[in-house]
Design a protein around this motif. Structure first.
Motif, mmCIF file in Angstrom:
data_model
loop_
_atom_site.group_PDB
_atom_site.id
_atom_site.type_symbol
_atom_site.label_atom_id
_atom_site.label_comp_id
_atom_site.label_asym_id
_atom_site.label_seq_id
_atom_site.Cartn_x
_atom_site.Cartn_y
_atom_site.Cartn_z
ATOM 1 N N GLU A 101 43.975 37.693 13.299
ATOM 2 C CA GLU A 101 43.441 37.145 12.051
ATOM 3 C C GLU A 101 44.214 35.915 11.566
ATOM 4 O O GLU A 101 43.601 34.942 11.112
ATOM 5 C CB GLU A 101 43.431 38.238 10.980
ATOM 6 C CG GLU A 101 42.605 37.893 9.742
ATOM 7 C CD GLU A 101 41.138 37.681 10.044
ATOM 8 O OE1 GLU A 101 40.500 36.879 9.344
ATOM 9 O OE2 GLU A 101 40.632 38.304 11.005
ATOM 10 N N GLY B 106 42.564 47.760 16.878
ATOM 11 C CA GLY B 106 43.311 46.953 15.906
ATOM 12 C C GLY B 106 43.806 45.644 16.481
ATOM 13 O O GLY B 106 44.570 44.931 15.818
ATOM 14 N N LYS C 112 41.976 42.984 17.230
ATOM 15 C CA LYS C 112 41.319 41.844 16.590
ATOM 16 C C LYS C 112 42.014 41.463 15.293
ATOM 17 O O LYS C 112 42.130 40.279 14.962
ATOM 18 C CB LYS C 112 39.848 42.192 16.323
ATOM 19 C CG LYS C 112 39.052 41.049 15.716
ATOM 20 C CD LYS C 112 37.612 41.458 15.465
ATOM 21 C CE LYS C 112 36.844 40.333 14.779
ATOM 22 N NZ LYS C 112 35.452 40.728 14.478
ATOM 23 N N GLU C 113 42.497 42.460 14.542
ATOM 24 C CA GLU C 113 43.178 42.174 13.270
ATOM 25 C C GLU C 113 44.470 41.391 13.493
ATOM 26 O O GLU C 113 44.877 40.620 12.633
ATOM 27 C CB GLU C 113 43.474 43.476 12.527
ATOM 28 C CG GLU C 113 42.255 44.134 11.899
ATOM 29 C CD GLU C 113 41.349 44.794 12.923
ATOM 30 O OE1 GLU C 113 41.779 44.930 14.077
ATOM 31 O OE2 GLU C 113 40.210 45.164 12.572
ATOM 32 N N THR C 114 45.130 41.593 14.637
ATOM 33 C CA THR C 114 46.364 40.848 14.898
ATOM 34 C C THR C 114 46.093 39.364 15.125
ATOM 35 O O THR C 114 46.997 38.547 14.990
ATOM 36 C CB THR C 114 47.084 41.427 16.118
ATOM 37 O OG1 THR C 114 46.231 41.315 17.278
ATOM 38 C CG2 THR C 114 47.427 42.882 15.903
ATOM 39 N N ALA D 161 45.722 35.887 5.314
ATOM 40 C CA ALA D 161 46.565 36.479 6.353
ATOM 41 C C ALA D 161 47.695 35.556 6.773
ATOM 42 O O ALA D 161 48.578 35.965 7.525
ATOM 43 C CB ALA D 161 45.718 36.839 7.583
#
Length: 1830
Positions: free
Chosen positions: A1720, A1714, A1716-1718, A1748
């Motif tokens: 975004e 997770g 990579k999502e941070t 985002a």
């Protein structure tokens, strides 16, 4: 560089404009030397000519390239002049919505007239610790620079905020102080920073007012010194004020207001405490209604009054003082309404009407005499050499005296408040340094300028001089540091103007001299000015049309001052008789105000009392003893200004210039004329001029090389960048005076950077043209070849098509000829037939028309006859009706008249009594008869109703019969008509027969039509039925399909709902975890604070003499029994206890975990305990001091011989107490003996002995207590007796008594008695404390139970209310759910009770084992009593003992004494590096668990508790000691989580035993359930995780911005733009540049360490996710606050850097973490920098892409977007508005920055170990040889 090279075609220049001040234009042709006219084209496509002055030959200023427009620092502009500055400010303010801009060392702040979200605490944290040039301009950046320089240089700082009224000076100063208060905090717990901020509302209410330019204008200057200690925390503050505008108290211009406090009082008149002030609306008072604008839109004065009072309370001004201030201010309002009338007979006299209401209120509020005040308001006292005269004053003079008194009172209140504010802000500790914030008026010029404007402009002249010198000094230091040739820069020196004002025989000198003259006036003073300075000083002028004014040429503008009122304002006279009346006031505050004028009027240290009015005495001036009264306002202001300049010169100044963009207070509206006036006045243009005179543009060699490498050839590039730059510059710029080479930078003259930019742009343009030419040529060639081949193909197909078309044409021509022949024949025949048919039809129609016309004429005549007959009959009937109606009407009138007469007679008869009697006779009988009649009628009505019903039924029956008969008759009607026609046909005429025939034909037609219609309707109905049938079939099919689809949809929706609910539950779980972990973090902080307070208390108890108290949490280190025994023992035992704890350190180190768990529930009580302890400590110290004094008094007063007996008795008591102490110490040692750990258990012999001794001791203490009370009563009686005898004794008796006392002192009896009494007091006190604590604990438990019951009741009520609102089915479900939860809770409670019972059973078993062990020892002792001879006689048989191979059970045994050694070697002194590299991961966790297993195996709960407690405390201790070591924190996070997993894996619970081997299941814990300890260890792991996050953040923080934003990972993509002065003069030197590789190396280091320590993979993923969130948040926050980073090329760099981080994730196999999502939000911000930003389609794409990041962040990035090259374009304001409109419905956070401190909730998923415990080997290097494997 020649002008012809710059002023070429298409070059852009600035020309003057009447509206916009400066207008941009473009050259239409090149400029040549000698041209007198420039041909230009303006931006609105108008051609114009600019004439060049033939004398100066000055060309218009050149415009900067677009790439430089909108820079953060104005000194970064290549052309430094007025239009460039104005345009840059306008672009930043209007287009980018940026209100702050640097101008060298000055921060220019433009008032936006709108609340902006740029002052929150997140913004403060973002600017904290940053260099000034690294972030966008902001007031926080200036404050941070001042704070940093104060700490670095240890030199005091000043922030000088200036500007016009309404420009935002006060707000800027307020934000600067808020920054210091937030960043530094206070050095004590007095919240000094809150008091500093709280002083703003008070000073605004008494010193601010509404003007035409500003609703909250400061009408005084202030300099606030914020003091700091050596740790640079706020210690206090001090305020100096300058030149309060007192004239505003008595007069305001139109649309202006008086000071806010007056309107706040009027708005609060309804409050009960303000009833005595007898206030009304502000419009009712003269002093608040001059401006005619008593209300400010959007401001609630009553609410502001509450804020003012709250701030006063916070600053220590009590309620009585506040009410005193309000009384005085209200009295000023009433004084303004006092009416003074002129005497009709004598104009020189005036009077106040008797019993004037407002004067009465004034005197009542101030407590002064009415008659005296009324008299001296209209009279004055004149004293000559020998006589005293009381002279009446004219009305005008009396009014002026009244207003002067009002101003003087208000100024005194102002000074008193400032004095008390300073007293509240005074530093409690020594001040080490300070930062001063100067909020002072800017340069002012109005239509009428008076004394106030003169003083303000004089102050600005002094400040401008200091500013010029500072700027000049900085320039000189920069040149000297770079070792370039220094040439003197000419700048404007305003010393002549200052000399004109303050020098000898200057304006102020002459003004003071004229004030001393007996008959001095404004006119004579003006003449002296003309005689002294006119034609002698170039800066002084006289207006043409006035003899009472003068002009001074200031640095900003020339100002005309009106002399009228100068003398009066300079003297500021108040008559002493009025002050004398006020001094006699009964009001304490007023008497304090005027008691000591000097003290009150100088509230700040070092400031002269310039704001105080001079009290004019009636005595001659030569007799005045107070020299302070001789000082004029101008003299005082000059002295205070000199003191201010000395303070500023002793500090490092920082400048903030506030600009007012428009006079209408419109948000983000820019008026160029007003802006230019203020820029000239505030010194910004002077800064630019000084910079432009030298070398304003400065580049480092590396920056120059990167930017202008395109201008170099390959052979020019050398390894030495400095030499390369020199060689290139010599070729590009021939004039070497235009640049200089420094040590680290290249210095350029003004315009040279623009020239280089032009060369660079031309070079790039030529390259672009060449590339375009080649590409276009290639494209056109390819296009031509495609077109040629396509043309050949088309030609081939077209020619074939044409041939086929010709052949087809021939065939069609022949066919057409044949068709035409037959067609023409057919057409001719058809034409003939149509003519013939038409002729026949015409003839038939004409004949028919004639017959019908004849028939209609006959019919018309017959109908006319019928109409005439009917008309004549109707007229005759109408005439008859009218006559009949008239006769009836006459009859009615006559009858009405007769009826009225009869009615009148009846009324007369009705009024008579006899008539009533006659009427009433037989009335009862009539009523009875009527009642009977009514009954009969009801019966008849019922019978009639029944008959009616029967009739209705018969009627309906008959009507049905008649209907059937009518139907039959209708059927037979046709035949009847036929038969009747047959009978009468012979007698009727032929016409009637024809008529009937026609009717029959018509009826036939109707019948046919009805038949056809019926048939059609039947067909329609049939068709509709068939359609409906088909529709029903189709609907049936559709319904079947829908049912199937709905079934699918329902299943899908259920699945989606389940997924959404699962996600929501996951989110809720994460939120709950984050809340729990944040609470845990807060608990840890409170625990640390509690420990610190505990240490402080222990230090206080050691250092201070007196009673030593046991800490309230002492039970956490010892058992409850020990604690109670200590409470019951004497206070003197504390030393012994301390000594014992030193002898047994294991008692001190161990922390009882059960009490630790209880401590978790008491987090909220820690602060209360601390406060209570502090209060108790203070009380005990005071009590000790009092008792000491009382003892000394007793020693002096005791004169009785019976003291010997009492001392002996006390000695006896003391000896007995010592015995008790010794016994208790022995018991304590017995209980704490190592060999008997079970002695303290309930039921043990030692426990019973202890209880017996304790009971005996308490009984003995009760007896001793009674004896002590008796002794005290005896002592008191003896004191009284001795006091009575004292007067009767002779001189010999005192001598004998003194000898006795001396003997007693020598023997030490008195001291022994005092010591015994003191110890007895302490004993009693300790007992009372113990009882009090027991009672408090019981009370707390009862309160907790009550609170739980209340919560349960509330919960039940809520559930009941919710159930009632639900439908029945859901209600049943909810009730079932509630019942299930209730049963579950009861189950849990029963389980807890069962566990407690199990524990008691275990304790009893343990006691049985102990007793069995003791019995065995006794038996052994009996065998030992056997004699050795008996043993020797028995034969010894040799026995072979076989050695059995040991089967290890995975346990480690240790002695109780070795527990501290275990913790020390395994936790405190263990080095992680050696363990992690050489041994198995998690080895300390396995060892600790194996020790716990052994304690569980032997069923020793004390050992389990002690070991777990010691382990947790040891881990906390090592982490506290090495809190910044990542390796230590990571190592213990890994081992703590592994220890937690072991406790779960071997707990015996089925959920955790699934993955165990049978052998591992055998190793499960058997006797103890450690679920509670698992929670404690889980909390400890969370704390370690949060500490690890902080360590990671501290390590990565300095790398992120440099590596992710500043460093060019892709070389050559982004060219550095010219930088301003702020970037060059950074506060801190560069510590080394970090790159992306530095971040990746650090990440690799973190990851390798965590893997070496054997950390769980899931935990590593969570840590990596947190790291990436920190990187993304910090990078995005800096991007949002740095305009220089928002460009297309920087977006590409960020995307590349993010891709490298993603590559690192793939290499480490962490894609599913997770992380990579941070990133975004950062990725989308980088994409936003790169996408096209022009059309509506682009806006739609941006809105869909950037989901985002918030709307505020999107708009901020678009506003900050800055082109680096000329080929890029700026984002238009219309496009940004389009984005805002599209995103207005999006619901997201209004916060601009991301929360970089956010920590994701951590979880520890169960990860069982496959390692067998029995296979673990302990290396010798760990020094754990005392552990035995079992």
């Amino acid at each position: 560089m020649a002008a012809s090279e710059l002023f070429t075609k298409f070059a852009r220049v600035w020309i003057p404009d009447t509206v916009d001040v400066w207008q941009s234009a473009e050259l239409l042709k090149d400029y040549k030397s000698g041209d007198t006219v420039l041909h230009l084209k303006t931006e609105d496509d108008k051609e114009t000519q600019y004439r060049i002055d033939p004398k100066t030959k000055e060309l218009p200023p050149l415009r900067n390239p677009d790439i430089l427009v909108g820079e953060n620092d104005l000194t970064a502009l290549s052309y430094l002049h007025e239009p460039a500055i104005l345009h840059n400010l306008k672009v930043r303010f209007m287009d980018s919505k940026l209100i702050y801009t640097y101008c060298g060392i000055v921060l220019v702040a433009i008032n936006p007239y709108e609340q902006l979200p740029i002052y929150g605490e997140d913004i403060i944290n973002a600017y904290s610790g940053q260099n000034m040039g690294d972030m966008d301009p902001h007031i926080f950046a200036v404050a941070e620079e001042a704070y940093k320089q104060m700490a670095r240089d240890e030199r005091n700082q000043s922030i000088i905020v200036s500007g016009e009224s309404g420009a935002g000076k006060t707000v800027s100063a307020k934000y600067a102080m808020r920054y210091f208060a937030t960043v530094s905090g206070s050095a004590s717990e007095t919240n000094v920073e809150e008091k500093v901020l709280a002083s703003n509302p008070i000073m605004e209410s008494i010193g601010n007012a509404k003007t035409t330019r500003n609703d909250n204008s400061s009408r005084f200057g202030k300099y606030i010194e914020i003091g700091f200690d050596k740790k640079y925390r706020i210690t206090g503050a001090n305020m100096r004020t300058y030149l309060l505008e007192k004239s505003r108290v008595v007069f305001q211009a139109e649309d202006e207001r008086n000071y806010h406090i007056l309107y706040q009082l009027c708005a609060s008149k309804h409050l009960p405490e303000f009833k005595d002030l007898r206030l009304g609306h502000a419009q009712n008072f003269n002093y608040t209604n001059f401006g005619g604008s008593p209300v400010i839109e959007g401001i609630d004065d009553a609410k502001e009054m509450m804020n003012t009072r709250h701030a006063c309370t916070l600053l220590g001004i009590n309620e009585s003082h506040q009410m005193g201030i309000f009384r005085v201010v209200a009295a000023v309002l009433h004084l303004g309404n006092v009416t003074i009338k002129a005497n009709d007979r004598d104009a020189e006299n005036c009077f106040i009407p008797p019993k004037t209401e407002h004067l009465i209120i004034f005197c009542e509020l101030l407590g002064v005499d009415y008659e005296q005040m009324a008299h001296w308001l209209c009279h004055r006292k004149i004293i000559t050499g020998s006589e005293t005269y009381i002279k009446p004053m004219p009305k005008v003079q009396a009014i002026n005296a009244r207003d002067a008194l009002a101003k003087h009172i208000y100024a005194s209140v102002f000074n008193w408040i400032v004095h008390h504010v300073n007293r509240a802000l005074r530093a409690s500790v020594k001040q080490h340094s300070f930062i001063g914030v100067l909020d002072i008026y800017g340069f002012e010029t109005f239509e009428i300028n008076s004394f106030e404007q003169f003083c303000i402009n004089y102050a600005n002249e002094k400040l401008q001089q200091q500013f010029n010198m500072h700027v000049f000094k900085l320039e000189q230091e920069e040149y000297m540091k770079e070792e370039i040739p220094w040439t003197l820069i000419d700048f404007y020196d305003n010393q002549p103007c200052i000399n004109l004002i303050e020098a000898k025989l200057g304006i102020l000198d002459l003004l003071d001299e004229e004030c001393k003259m007996p008959k001095g006036s404004d006119d004579t003073w003006a003449q002296k000015l003309y005689n002294t300075h006119l034609n002698k000083c170039a800066l002084f002028q006289k207006p043409r049309m006035s003899n009472r004014a003068f002009i001074i040429k200031h640095f900003a503008d020339q100002v005309e001052y009106q002399c009228e009122g100068f003398l009066e304002k300079n003297k500021d006279t108040v008559y002493e008789e009025q002050i004398t009346v006020l001094k006699a006031s009964k009001l304490t505050l007023l008497a304090e105000l005027f008691q000591d004028e000097k003290q009150v009027s100088s509230p700040t240290d070092g400031r002269p009392p310039f704001a105080r009015a001079t009290v004019k005495s009636a005595k001659p001036r030569a007799l005045q003893p107070n020299k302070e009264h001789k000082k004029s306002v101008g003299h005082q202001f000059r002295n205070s200004l000199h003191l201010l300049m000395e303070t500023l010169n002793a500090t490092t100044p920082h400048y903030v210039r506030c600009i007012k963009p428009n006079d209408d207070k419109l948000a983000f509206t820019f008026d160029p004329k007003r802006a230019v006036q203020q820029l000239r006045a505030c010194g910004v243009l002077e800064t630019i001029r000084i910079s432009a005179a030298g070398f304003p543009s400065r580049w480092t060699y590396q920056e120059f090389f990167n930017r202008y490498r395109v201008l170099m050839k390959q052979k020019d590039v050398l390894s030495d960048k400095k030499l390369t730059c020199k060689n290139v510059l010599e070729k590009l710029i021939k004039d070497q005076d235009k640049y200089q080479f420094g040590k680290t930078k290249i210095f350029f003259r003004a315009g040279q950077v623009a020239y280089l930019e032009k060369l660079r742009a031309d070079k790039l343009r030529v390259a672009c043209i060449r590339i375009q030419k080649t590409i276009r040529s290639w494209l056109q060639r390819k296009k031509y070849l495609r077109m040629r081949s396509a043309a050949i193909t088309i030609q081939r197909y077209v020619r074939g098509y044409q041939a086929r078309c010709y052949a087809q044409f021939l065939r069609r021509t022949r066919a057409a000829t044949l068709i035409q022949k037959y067609q023409r024949m057919y057409a001719a025949r058809q034409k003939f037939l149509r003519f013939r048919s038409a002729t026949i039809v015409i003839q038939s129609f004409i004949r028919g028309f004639r017959g019908r016309r004849q028939y209609k004429a006959i019919l018309r005549e017959q109908k006319a006859t019928i109409l005439q007959k009917h008309m004549r009959g109707w007229m005759a009937k109408r005439k008859y009706r009218r006559t009949h109606h008239a006769i009836v009407y006459l009859q009615c009138c006559y009858r009405r008249m007769m009826a009225k007469r009869e009615l009148k007679k009846l009324k007369i008869e009705a009024r008579s009594v006899e008539h009533y009697k006659t009427l009433n006779i037989g009335m009862e009988n009539k009523i009875v008869q009527l009642q009977c009649k009514v009954n009969n009628q009801t019966k008849e009505m019922k019978s009639l109703l029944e008959k009616l019903v029967s009739l209705e039924s018969t009627y309906t029956h008959e009507t049905d019969k008649l209907r059937t008969e009518v139907d039959k008759l209708r059927v037979n009607e046709g035949s009847a008509k036929v038969s009747s026609n047959k009978i009468t046909c012979l007698m009727e005429e032929i016409a009637i027969l024809r008529k009937e025939l026609t009717e029959t034909q018509a009826q036939k037609k109707r019948l046919e039509e009805s038949g056809n219609k019926y048939k059609a309707e039947t067909d329609v109905v049939l068709s509709q039925l068939t359609e409906q049938n088909a529709l029903l079939k189709s609907e049936k099919d559709d319904l079947n399909c829908r049912i199937q689809v709905q079934a699918k949809e329902i299943t899908e929706t259920m699945e989606r709902q389940n997924e959404e609910e699962t996600k929501q539950l996951q989110v809720d779980l994460n939120d709950e975890r984050s809340r729990y972990q944040s609470l845990l973090n807060e608990f840890c902080k409170l625990e640390e604070r509690y420990d610190n307070l505990k240490e402080e208390m222990s230090l206080v108890s050691i250092t201070k003499p007196g009673h030593r108290r046991t800490d309230s949490t002492h039970s956490s280190n010892e058992s409850e029994y020990t604690y109670n025994s200590l409470l019951s023992s004497e206070p003197g035992e504390s030393e012994d206890v301390t000594r014992r704890t030193e002898e047994y350190p294991e008692m001190k180190g161990a922390l009882d975990m059960s009490l630790f768990l209880k401590l978790q529930k008491r987090v909220t009580e820690l602060e209360q305990e601390k406060q209570a302890l502090q209060e108790e400590l203070d009380a005990k110290e005071e009590q000790a001091l009092r008792s000491k004094k009382e003892a000394e008094d007793q020693q002096l007063m005791a004169r009785s011989t019976e003291l010997e007996y009492e001392s002996l008795k006390r000695q006896e008591l003391e000896s007995e107490n010592k015995k008790l102490k010794n016994e208790l110490n022995e018991l304590h040692r017995a209980l704490t003996d190592k060999s008997a750990p079970q002695a303290t258990a309930p039921g043990a012999p030692a426990y019973k002995v202890l209880l017996d001794h304790l009971n005996a001791a308490t009984e003995e203490l009760e007896v001793r207590k009674e004896e002590v009370l008796i002794l005290r009563s005896q002592l008191v009686s003896q004191k009284e007796a001795v006091a009575c005898k004292e007067n009767k004794e002779t001189m010999t008796e005192p001598i004998l008594f003194l000898e006795d006392v001396r003997k007693m002192k020598n023997q030490g009896e008195i001291t022994q008695a005092f010591v015994g009494l003191k110890e007895t007091n302490r004993l009693l006190e300790s007992q009372l404390q113990g009882q009090k604590k027991v009672y408090e604990n019981e009370l707390e438990i009862l309160r907790g139970e009550v609170q739980n019951l209340k919560e349960e009741i509330n919960r039940q009520q809520q559930l009941l209310a919710q159930n009632l609102q639900l439908p029945p089915e859901a209600r049943i479900e909810a009730s079932l759910q509630h019942e299930i939860t209730r049963l579950t809770n009861e189950n849990l409670d029963l389980m807890e009770q069962l566990e407690k019972q199990d524990k008691t059973v275990r304790k009893l078993k343990k006691q049985l084992k102990v007793f069995a062990k003791k019995i065995g020892e006794l038996e052994v002792g009996q065998t030992e009593n056997v004699s050795p001879a008996q043993l020797a006689d028995e034969p010894i048989r040799p026995v072979n003992i076989p050695r059995k191979e040991k089967d290890f059970q995975g346990m480690l045994e240790y002695k109780k004494d070795d527990e501290l050694k275990l913790i020390k070697n395994l936790i405190l002194e263990l080095k992680p590096r050696g363990v992690a590299v050489n041994l198995i991961p998690g080895l300390p966790a396995y060892i600790l668990f194996m020790c716990v297993r052994h304690a569980d195996y032997i069923n020793d709960d004390q050992r389990v508790r002690s070991l777990l407690t010691s382990t947790i405390n040891g881990i906390k201790k090592i982490l506290k000691k090495r809190s910044d070591d990542f390796e230590i924190v990571s190592f213990w996070l890994s081992n703590t989580s592994r220890f937690l997993h072991c406790l779960k894996q071997y707990s015996g619970e089925e959920a955790f035993m699934k993955h165990n081997t049978p052998r591992q299941n055998d190793h499960c814990l058997r006797n103890f359930d450690l679920a509670e300890y698992r929670q404690v260890i889980s909390d400890l792991a969370i704390q370690i995780y949060q500490q690890l996050t902080k360590v990671l953040e501290n390590a990565l923080q300095p790398m992120i911005v440099s590596g992710m934003l500043e460093h060019e990972t892709i070389q050559g993509v982004s060219g550095q733009k010219p930088t301003g002065l702020r970037k060059r003069t950074s506060s801190v030197a560069d510590e080394g540049t970090y790159t992306l590789d530095s971040i990746v190396r650090q990440l690799n280091n973190f990851h390798s360490i965590m893997c070496q320590h054997g950390m769980d993979p899931e935990l590593i993923k969570q840590i990596v996710k947190q790291i990436f969130y920190i990187i993304g948040a910090v990078t995005l926050n800096n991007l949002l606050l740095r305009k220089d980073m928002c460009s297309w090329s920087k977006g590409m760099q960020i995307r590349y850097n993010v891709s490298q981080l993603e590559e690192w994730l793939r290499d480490k196999n962490l894609q599913t973490s997770g992380a990579k999502e941070t990133l975004e939000p950062l990725i989308q911000a980088a994409q936003l920098l790169q996408v096209k930003k022009k059309m509506d389609e682009d806006a739609e794409a941006i809105c869909s892409m950037c989901n985002a990041i918030t709307t505020a962040q999107i708009v901020k990035v678009l506003n900050l977007y800055t082109p680096v090259n000329e080929f890029e374009e700026r984002v238009t304001a219309s496009f940004i508005r389009t984005i805002q409109v599209r995103l207005q419905n999006r619901k997201d956070s209004p916060q601009l920055l991301m929360d970089a401190k956010h920590i994701f909730p951590v979880t520890f998923p169960f990860n069982p170990s496959s390692l067998a415990l029995e296979s673990i080997q302990i290396p010798g290097s760990m020094n754990l040889g005392f552990l035995l494997r079992v």
